[in-house]
Structures are given as C-alpha cells and as structure tokens.
Design an enzyme around this catalytic site. Structure first.
Site, PDB file in Angstrom:
ATOM      1  N   ASP A 215       0.776  -1.346  -0.240  1.00 40.15           N
ATOM      2  CA  ASP A 215      -0.370  -0.023   0.116  1.00 40.15           C
ATOM      3  C   ASP A 215       1.115   0.804   0.039  1.00 40.15           C
ATOM      4  O   ASP A 215       1.583   1.231   0.323  1.00 40.15           O
ATOM      5  CB  ASP A 215      -0.780  -0.171   1.120  1.00 40.15           C
ATOM      6  CG  ASP A 215      -2.028   0.863   1.194  1.00 40.15           C
ATOM      7  OD1 ASP A 215      -2.897   0.959  -0.004  1.00 40.15           O
ATOM      8  OD2 ASP A 215      -2.163   1.405   2.001  1.00 40.15           O
ATOM      9  N   GLU A 284       1.827  -0.206  -5.180  1.00 40.34           N
ATOM     10  CA  GLU A 284       1.147   0.931  -5.216  1.00 40.34           C
ATOM     11  C   GLU A 284       1.513   2.406  -5.631  1.00 40.34           C
ATOM     12  O   GLU A 284       1.145   2.419  -4.250  1.00 40.34           O
ATOM     13  CB  GLU A 284      -0.825   0.772  -4.363  1.00 40.34           C
ATOM     14  CG  GLU A 284      -0.969   1.736  -4.963  1.00 40.34           C
ATOM     15  CD  GLU A 284      -2.398   2.038  -3.598  1.00 40.34           C
ATOM     16  OE1 GLU A 284      -3.107   2.733  -3.991  1.00 40.34           O
ATOM     17  OE2 GLU A 284      -1.460   2.534  -2.263  1.00 40.34           O
TER      18      GLU A 284
END
Ligand code: TEU
Length: 565
Positions: A215, A284
C-alpha cells in the site's frame, strides 16, 4: 499450481483477482464479508480461471479506513475471522491452484495500534515517539501545523497530540497523517520500523502467502526536513489524470516518490528470495511518468507495480495506444512485466466510468444528485475493455465484481457512507463506498445471497438482481462467461507471456480502432463509431458483442479476438 514455462515465475503473466474481504461473501450473517465467506466461494475464482487472489486488509482494525488502518499486522479482525480461517483459506486456495497475496500497509498504522498507543503515552523525544512523525508545531506556542501538507482525504495532514492525550506538551506536538487522522504515518528513517516490518513479512511468508500488495508504496519515505509544498493534495492522488502518459517528470512533492523508498524494496526483495516458490510484491506506486514508476520494478526491487495510467485512460484509441506503448516500453526497459488494471476498491467501477460520454473524468465517487452514467453504454464498453485487458501481454488485475459487469452504486444514500474521504472533505467528495458494495451471488435471495441473513453492510442496488453470479453462470452470453472464456483463451494462446505488435485492420478508420497482434491472435477494439469487418476467412475466437459476431464485424464500443493461426 499451474506450472509456468521452465524458469518463468508465475506472476509474469498472472491474472490476479482482488478480493475486498468485507464485501465478497459473508458466512455468519452479520452483513460483513469474512474469511470463511471467501473460502466458501473460492470455487467461483477457480472456475473463472484466475491464477491468484489479492486480499485487501483483513487485519484487526477499527475500520476508520476500511481496514487500511491496521491495529495488528499479524492478526485477523474478529469480525472477519481468525488466523485459523486464514490458514484454511491458504490451504484451500493452494489446493485449487490459486496463489494468495496479502495487503501490506506500511505507510501508516491505525491510531489504535499498540505502537501508536505507546507513542502517545511516552514523552516528546522518546524512542516510542520515534516510530512516527511527531513534530513541534509552528507559530506561537506551536499552535499551527509543522508544515502545510494536506491529507489525501482532505484537511490538514497533521493533528495535535494534546487533543488525543489531554496533556499539554512543550512546543505543541503534532503528528503526521497522509490519510485520515486515525492513520498516523510511520517514520521509515527509524531502523526499528524497518526491523519490525521485516518481522511482519516473515510472519506471513512463513504462513505460506505468495506475496504482498504494498500500500502507498511511493509514500514511505519523506523528504528530509519535511519542507512545505504548495502542490496541494490532489496532485498526489494517483497523479490525477491531467498528465499525458509519457510526459515529463511530475513532481509529486516531498511526501512521495523519494529515492530512499527503493532501499526498502531492495531489502524486502532479498528477504522474499530466501523463501521458496517465487514470492512476489506488487506496489501501489502512484507515480508518473511511466519511467519513474518502472524504478519500483527494477530487478532487485518489487516484481510488479499497478498501471494506474491505464486505469485512468480515456476511452479513446490514440490515448489507449499511447498508454499501452509507453507502459510496455518503460517496464520492458527494466525487464519487468507490465500490469493492466481497470478497477479497484479506490475508484469508480469502470462499467460506470465508461458510461459517460466524457470518459476522461474520474470523480471520487458518484452520488444520487450527480449526472448518472448510461448503464447500457458502460456495460457494452466494459465488455470490450475486458477483451482489451486480457489480451495484453503481462499480468492483469481484476477487481471483484467486474467479472459480473457490476456498475458503481451511484445512488447510495449519503447517510450510509463510511469512507473517511466523505467525512474529511466535508461531503464534497462522495468517496469510495459505491465500488465496495457487497457482491450479488444469487438473484432471488435476500441480499442477493451475500450471506445467510440478507444483511449487507452497504445496500445493494436492485438492478444487481440481473447481474447476480448465479444468473450469469446459466447464461453463456453473460459478462461472466466472457471473462471466463477470455481468461481461458489468454492462457491457451499464451497471451500473457506474448508480445504486442500494433497493426492496421484494412478497412478501419485508424482514429477509432485499436488493433494489435499478440502471438497468433488479432485483437480489434473499436472505440470509434464506424464498424470494422473481421478479416476475410478468419475465425472469431471471442467477441464482446454477439450481434457483431453474427454479422462478422467489430462495431462501435466492441472488441474481438480473431484467430490468425
Ligand atoms: O490508497 C493510496 C492512495 O493514494 C489513495 O489516495 C488513492 O489514490 C485514493 O483512494 C483514490 O481515490 C491506498 C489504499 O488503496 C486505499 O484504500 C487507502 O485508503 C489508502 O491507501 C490509505 O491506506
């Protein structure tokens, strides 16, 4: 598990399916999806033919940001199950030939994580505080935030410590949160933070996960001194859609894409390599341009990064051709496979985005009083987009429900919204709840069979009855079958490990048609108005539009795979 060609790791051409656990399937009837619910529906994924599952966070969490606020990196939220359920999920998935990636959220913890609790309890300057980015405020008595950074969800990126502790501290201490105030950023300059995360990686690798989705991979390291930045917060959110692919370096500000992040991924790469079985990381990394994003997938870093420019691309032949070419070139230059993605849990579902005439817009959610997309047009284009996505060489990411052609829930009542973006923007951004609505499995059951009681933590739109999985399983012309057939052909024709060559279909208007060869398949995607004839004597393998297939043409907003063998 499906053996790759000799020596070629599985992830290079994998189709990876994103599960958002709260909304996939509910086993206990509380209306919230859970791990046993996922286990019970794994056969759907095996039938679909995907190679791997990426699980969005299932960790203990106060759910201030849908689980991306983690209170324990090595556990399972009691509402979602237990560690034993997770072990069962791994065993069952592996038994079905499915790999499993878990979500790692290293940029920030929950405010309820014991590390942050301990930091608040400890004094300014303590080792406990050193795990986070605590700073004295500016202005008289430290009354103003340490710098002018804005949270991605709206409002300042700093909150005062005394508001949480009730203790006045010298200089007015603040802590940084790039996202919600309940998601304090960790300080990745701290060796202890690095050590603890390596332990977290080991914990999951030893349990048997096949890798991690990382993330906010571009955000862990901040520029030294945390200097002010006047670029605002919007430019950071996936780079916005203002920049053409291939444009010059985009300055994302002192909070993103700092060179120091790459050391972290190099160390994780070394750690993963000590485990057998091609473990992988997908980042990401919302970074532009493509060459800059490719730095995250250099041979000694992560294996993949999401292709956000492709996800954000307009429904326009020239723009799509460009983003595909630029992505392949940039990743090819570092030897990495390119990834392709149309939707995820942060964006308006593409079956809705494509239902607008102006497909360049990507709002943070849609509300009942916003202009509504044309559902039929969106679905027609989404079917064509699926054939584009799955024909491209590299790895493809699917977001749960896109195989059902699900649109966004565009008329959710505002009083059920849960996304912190909705609250922090003061209601100006609807947020991401509309793409996180519990899936419809059975048309004639309460809650469309999401769980045993009919409860769903967000309401489902009634139109989803027609899109429920059981209805589509019985209809060979459904979106679900289109995805399944495309995934099957993609595998049998080796498209994921193939290569792309742009071609012209003779009678086509090149401005509206995207055509390429991948191995012995000709892929024609018509985003224009004029129909294109399928080359004489060639067999259509797959068509997004049955009427076009019958007529031997690829009409407006449709796509076909043509056999050139
Ligand atoms: O998203 C990171 C991110 O940059 C988001 O701001 C994203 O661009 C935005 O949601 C788009 O509207 C990740 C997760 O995917 C997201 O769900 C989390 O909220 C966020 O990190 C914080 O963990």
């Amino acid at each position: 598990m499906r053996p790759g060609p000799e020596g070629v790791p599985w992830w290079r051409d994998a189709v990876i399916y994103q599960v958002y656990p709260k909304s996939f399937a509910d086993s206990d009837g509380d209306g919230v999806g859970d791990l046993p619910g996922i286990v019970a529906r794994l056969d759907h994924l095996a039938w679909l033919g995907v190679d791997a599952v990426w699980l969005s966070p299932f960790y203990p969490s106060p759910q201030a940001d849908g689980g991306y606020d983690v209170a324990d990196y090595c556990g399972v939220d009691p509402a979602l199950g237990t560690l034993a359920d997770l072990d069962e999920l791994l065993t069952r998935a592996h038994g079905l030939g499915l790999r499993v990636l878990v979500d790692l959220v290293p940029n920030h913890t929950s405010d309820e994580h014991p590390w942050f609790r301990a930091a608040l309890a400890a004094p300014t300057g303590s080792a406990e505080r050193g795990l986070y980015l605590f700073r004295p405020g500016s202005g008289p008595g430290g009354q103003d935030p340490p710098n002018n950074w804005q949270s991605i969800f709206g409002g300042p990126a700093w909150s005062r410590v005394d508001a949480l502790t009730g203790r006045v501290e010298d200089g007015g201490q603040w802590y940084l949160h790039t996202f919600d105030a309940r998601q304090p950023d960790l300080d990745w300059e701290s060796p202890l933070v690095r050590e603890r995360f390596e332990d977290v990686l080991r914990f999951w690798l030893e349990r048997g996960v096949d890798g991690f989705r990382v993330d906010v991979a571009h955000g862990l390291v901040k520029a030294e001194g945390l200097p002010d930045w006047d670029g605002g917060a919007t430019a950071m959110v996936m780079g916005g859609s203002a920049h053409a692919p291939g444009s010059d370096v985009v300055d994302l500000g002192p909070m993103f894409d700092q060179d120091g992040v790459h050391d972290i991924y190099r160390s994780w790469n070394r750690l993963l390599a000590t485990y057998p079985g091609d473990r992988a990381m997908v980042g990401e990394a919302c970074v532009e341009p493509a060459e800059r994003a490719a730095r995250y997938v250099r041979p000694d870093e992560m294996q993949q990064a999401f292709n956000f420019p492709f996800l954000q691309c307009r429904w326009d032949a020239e723009a799509l051709r460009r983003v595909v070419t630029v992505s392949l070139e940039a990743d090819g230059a570092v030897g990495a496979p390119t990834t392709w993605v149309l939707s995820n849990h942060d964006v308006v579902r593409h079956a809705s985005l494509l239902g607008w005439v102006d497909t360049g817009r990507s709002p943070n959610g849609i509300g009942a009083d916003d202009p509504q997309p044309d559902a039929a047009l969106g679905l027609r284009r989404a079917r064509a987009a699926a054939l584009l996505l799955l024909a491209l060489p590299g790895s493809a990411y699917l977001y749960q429900g896109e195989e059902l052609g699900l649109p966004e829930h565009t008329t959710l009542p505002d009083d059920v919204r849960q996304d912190p973006m909705w609250f922090r923007s003061g209601g100006t951004e609807r947020g991401r709840d509309g793409c996180r609505v519990p899936l419809p499995w059975q048309a004639d059951r309460p809650g469309f069979g999401f769980g045993p009681t009919g409860r769903t933590w967000l309401p489902q739109p009634p139109e989803w009855a027609a899109l429920a999985a059981d209805v589509q399983r019985d209809d060979p012309g459904s979106v679900l079958w289109l995805y399944r057939d495309a995934i099957g052909r993609r595998r049998s024709r080796g498209l994921g490990s193939g290569w792309l060559e742009w071609v012209r279909v003779d009678d086509a208007d090149p401005s509206g048609v995207l055509a390429f060869r991948n191995r012995d398949v000709l892929v024609v995607v018509n985003v224009g108005d004029a129909p294109v004839a399928v080359p004489d004597g060639r067999r259509v393998l797959l068509h997004s539009d049955p009427a076009g297939a019958a007529a031997g043409v690829v009409g407006a907003d449709s796509a076909a795979w043509v056999d050139m063998a």
